[in-house]
Design an enzyme around this catalytic site. Structure first.
Site, PDB file in Angstrom:
ATOM      1  N   CYS A   1      12.820  51.225  48.966  1.00  0.00           N
ATOM      2  CA  CYS A   1      13.138  50.314  47.860  1.00  0.00           C
ATOM      3  C   CYS A   1      12.360  50.463  46.656  1.00  0.00           C
ATOM      4  O   CYS A   1      12.929  50.237  45.511  1.00  0.00           O
ATOM      5  CB  CYS A   1      13.298  48.819  48.509  1.00  0.00           C
ATOM      6  SG  CYS A   1      14.157  48.686  50.065  1.00  0.00           S
TER       7      CYS A   1
ATOM      8  N   HIS B   1      12.950  43.121  43.292  1.00  0.00           N
ATOM      9  CA  HIS B   1      13.884  43.853  44.469  1.00  0.00           C
ATOM     10  C   HIS B   1      14.621  42.651  44.867  1.00  0.00           C
ATOM     11  O   HIS B   1      14.146  41.727  45.457  1.00  0.00           O
ATOM     12  CB  HIS B   1      13.115  44.389  45.454  1.00  0.00           C
ATOM     13  CG  HIS B   1      13.605  45.255  46.585  1.00  0.00           C
ATOM     14  ND1 HIS B   1      14.891  45.736  46.434  1.00  0.00           N
ATOM     15  CD2 HIS B   1      13.514  45.303  47.762  1.00  0.00           C
ATOM     16  CE1 HIS B   1      15.619  46.161  47.486  1.00  0.00           C
ATOM     17  NE2 HIS B   1      14.591  45.804  48.236  1.00  0.00           N
TER      18      HIS B   1
ATOM     19  N   ASN C   1      20.850  43.875  49.667  1.00  0.00           N
ATOM     20  CA  ASN C   1      19.964  44.833  49.467  1.00  0.00           C
ATOM     21  C   ASN C   1      20.425  46.337  49.335  1.00  0.00           C
ATOM     22  O   ASN C   1      20.820  46.739  50.513  1.00  0.00           O
ATOM     23  CB  ASN C   1      18.893  44.723  50.511  1.00  0.00           C
ATOM     24  CG  ASN C   1      17.555  45.520  50.336  1.00  0.00           C
ATOM     25  OD1 ASN C   1      17.664  46.573  49.534  1.00  0.00           O
ATOM     26  ND2 ASN C   1      16.736  45.181  51.301  1.00  0.00           N
TER      27      ASN C   1
END
Ligand code: COA
Length: 315
Positions: free
Chosen positions: A108, A242, A272
């Site tokens: 990520c 994030h 996500n």
């Protein structure tokens, strides 16, 4: 360097929580309460590399540069159907890029790691321009029978074009190697010398431990970065965190003590999307005209590894 163009591309299929509840023991109420997610974009009949190419083309168009102007292409990608060549080469062939290129798998925080690499090459005098593309399909990593992981993810691609400038004010990268917290395994081909039992394992996650790492490291990383760069948090215009879980974002907002309006959120209808999360959010905000020249933008992300990173950029 300076960000002079942004682009993003999403799969056309939207999957709502109610759609998941038709085949999983879950509910819209559980998913929304625990994660803030209502729906996500999921790859169906597209290829992730085509979305990557679309994001790159949009970012280039905004920048006004041509593919021939680009000195380096960095792609952040965790999985794709290709083991080799790297996603960078596949997207380059589709877009006409022909500069040196490389792929990173930093999960990520990949966008922040890529920014750090580009800036380092720039400062070393090796490049004047670069494109970063974050191209991810995490919905193809989790088992769609595992309600504790598959509900969290969405797919997509985000890209930025970087040119000469002094706008990346700092980056901070961090690792706590612990592969058991978030991992997936795939089986490689047999050879006469391998006696390992074959096993493909879909994405496994120790959710609570990842949650704790996320909040602790995002806040620590941003604090240290702002201290290093001498920028008080009150002077930060935007925190691009994030988009993994609304509760993680809320915990970071509460720790930072800054107005929630400074933290743009798109997790509600994206889920996500791993390293694509930050550049997709950046592009969406940019195209809404939210940023003005001179704005200070902080990026902060965390993920498998465990890795985390933060960057501060002047718009
Ligand atoms: N629907 C309904 N119930 C679910 C569920 C779902 N989709 N997923 C898990 N549950 C259940 C669990 O089975 C568990 O049931 P049990 O108590 O009977 O065993 C219960 O909900 C609580 O599970 P728990 O894992 O403790 O929930 P949580 O509050 O920690 O939330 C996450 C789970 C995954 C949402 C949360 O831990 C999280 O977001 N962690 C970070 C994950 C992340 O960001 N990963 C990517 C990093 S890049």
């Amino acid at each position: 360097m300076r960000i002079i163009g942004t682009g993003s591309a999403l799969p056309k299929k939207t999957v709502t929580n109610d759609m998941l509840a038709t085949f999983l023991d879950t509910s819209d109420e559980w998913i929304q309460t625990r994660t803030g997610i209502k729906s996500r974009h999921v790859i169906s009949d597209e290829n992730i590399e085509d979305l990557g190419a679309e994001a790159v083309r949009k970012a280039l168009e905004m920048s006004g540069l041509q593919v021939s102007d680009i000195d380096m292409f960095i792609v952040s990608n965790v999985v794709s159907e290709y083991v080799t060549p790297g996603m960078s080469c596949i997207i380059a062939e589709k877009t006409g890029l022909s500069c040196p290129m490389l792929d990173i798998n930093c999960a990520c925080p990949g966008f922040i790691y890529a920014l750090d690499i580009a800036e380092t090459y720039y400062k070393a005098g090796k490049i004047r321009t670069a494109i970063i593309a974050c191209v991810e399909e995490p919905t193809r990593m989790a088992s769609w029978e595992d309600r504790s992981t598959c509900v969290l993810f969405g797919d997509g691609a985000g890209a930025v074009v970087l040119a000469e400038g002094d706008n990346i004010k700092g980056t901070k990268l961090h690792s706590e190697p612990s592969p058991d917290k978030l991992w997936q395994r795939r089986t490689l081909v047999d050879t006469p010398y391998i006696t390992k039992a074959e096993f493909d394992v879909p994405l496994q996650m120790k959710g609570r431990e990842v949650f704790k790492f996320a909040v602790t490291e995002c806040t620590r990383g941003v604090d240290e970065l702002l201290k290093d760069t001498g920028i008080p948090k009150e002077k930060v215009d935007w925190f691009m965190v994030h988009q993994a879980n609304r509760r993680i974002i809320d915990a970071i907002i509460s720790y930072m003590g800054q107005p929630a309006a400074k933290f743009p959120v798109n997790i509600t209808d994206h889920g996500n999307s791993s390293s694509a999360s930050c550049p997709i959010l950046l592009d969406e905000c940019n195209r809404k005209g939210m940023f003005k020249e001179g704005d200070t933008i902080v990026f902060s992300s965390f993920g498998a590894g465990l890795l985390s990173g933060a960057a501060v950029v002047e718009w």
